[in-house]
Scaffold this motif. Structure first.
Motif, mmCIF file in Angstrom:
data_model
loop_
_atom_site.group_PDB
_atom_site.id
_atom_site.type_symbol
_atom_site.label_atom_id
_atom_site.label_comp_id
_atom_site.label_asym_id
_atom_site.label_seq_id
_atom_site.Cartn_x
_atom_site.Cartn_y
_atom_site.Cartn_z
ATOM 1 N N ASN A 89 0.899 -1.169 0.092
ATOM 2 C CA ASN A 89 0.159 -0.143 -0.133
ATOM 3 C C ASN A 89 0.944 1.140 0.000
ATOM 4 O OD1 ASN A 89 0.959 0.378 2.719
ATOM 5 N ND2 ASN A 89 -0.775 -0.678 3.341
ATOM 6 N N GLU A 90 0.296 2.406 0.126
ATOM 7 C CA GLU A 90 1.030 3.507 0.084
ATOM 8 C C GLU A 90 2.095 3.708 1.173
ATOM 9 O OE1 GLU A 90 -0.019 8.277 0.851
ATOM 10 O OE2 GLU A 90 -1.270 7.313 -0.807
ATOM 11 N N ASN A 91 1.787 3.250 2.324
ATOM 12 C CA ASN A 91 2.790 3.209 3.396
ATOM 13 C C ASN A 91 3.937 2.260 3.313
ATOM 14 O OD1 ASN A 91 3.777 1.705 6.224
ATOM 15 N ND2 ASN A 91 2.837 3.693 6.947
ATOM 16 N N HIS B 240 5.217 1.561 0.275
ATOM 17 C CA HIS B 240 5.980 2.255 -0.794
ATOM 18 C C HIS B 240 6.828 3.309 0.011
ATOM 19 C CE1 HIS B 240 4.333 0.237 -4.145
ATOM 20 N NE2 HIS B 240 3.329 0.513 -3.866
ATOM 21 N N ALA B 241 6.260 3.996 1.027
ATOM 22 C CA ALA B 241 7.138 4.952 1.707
ATOM 23 C C ALA B 241 8.097 4.350 2.487
ATOM 24 C CB ALA B 241 5.950 5.943 2.349
#
Length: 130
Positions: free
Chosen positions: A42-44, A46-47
């Protein structure tokens, strides 16, 4: 300023311990990456991956500068031993500059590490809200 062979020799234990600490940081990061959950994307995630890549980059720079500092320190001692005092002084100064750069990279990596913890905590908060 004239330095004797003992002055650069005093950096040996400090640089060795610093390189050991850098290696421990690298091994911890490598273990973290190897055990990273690939299924949860998810976005987390990828960060976190971006953060890990930055940290690897800084650790590489830290280690390279630390090793180069150690190398210059040895060359400095060799130059002083062979009675090339001015060359030894300049090599020792360059060794200190490399060591300073290595320490600066370490501070930057620590800051990124703290950002990584913040990203992880944000992921935990998002997980509770879902």
């Amino acid at each position: 300023m004239t330095i004797d062979i003992a002055t650069p020799a005093m950096l040996f234990p400090a640089i060795s311990l610093l390189l050991l600490a850098y290696t421990n940081r690298f091994l911890t990061l490598a273990s973290l990456i190897r055990h990273f959950d690939k299924t949860n994307s998810n976005e987390n995630t990828h960060a976190q991956i971006l953060n890990l890549r930055k940290r690897i980059h800084f650790i590489k720079r830290m280690q390279e500068a630390g090793v180069f500092s150690f190398f210059l320190c040895v060359l400095s001692m060799l130059a002083i031993y062979l009675s090339y005092q001015l060359v030894g002084n300049w090599l020792f100064a360059a060794s200190l500059v490399c060591l300073l750069y290595s320490l600066w990279q370490s501070v930057r990596e620590i800051r990124i590490s703290l950002d990584a913890l913040d990203v992880h905590l944000q992921g935990i908060d998002l997980g509770k809200k879902s």
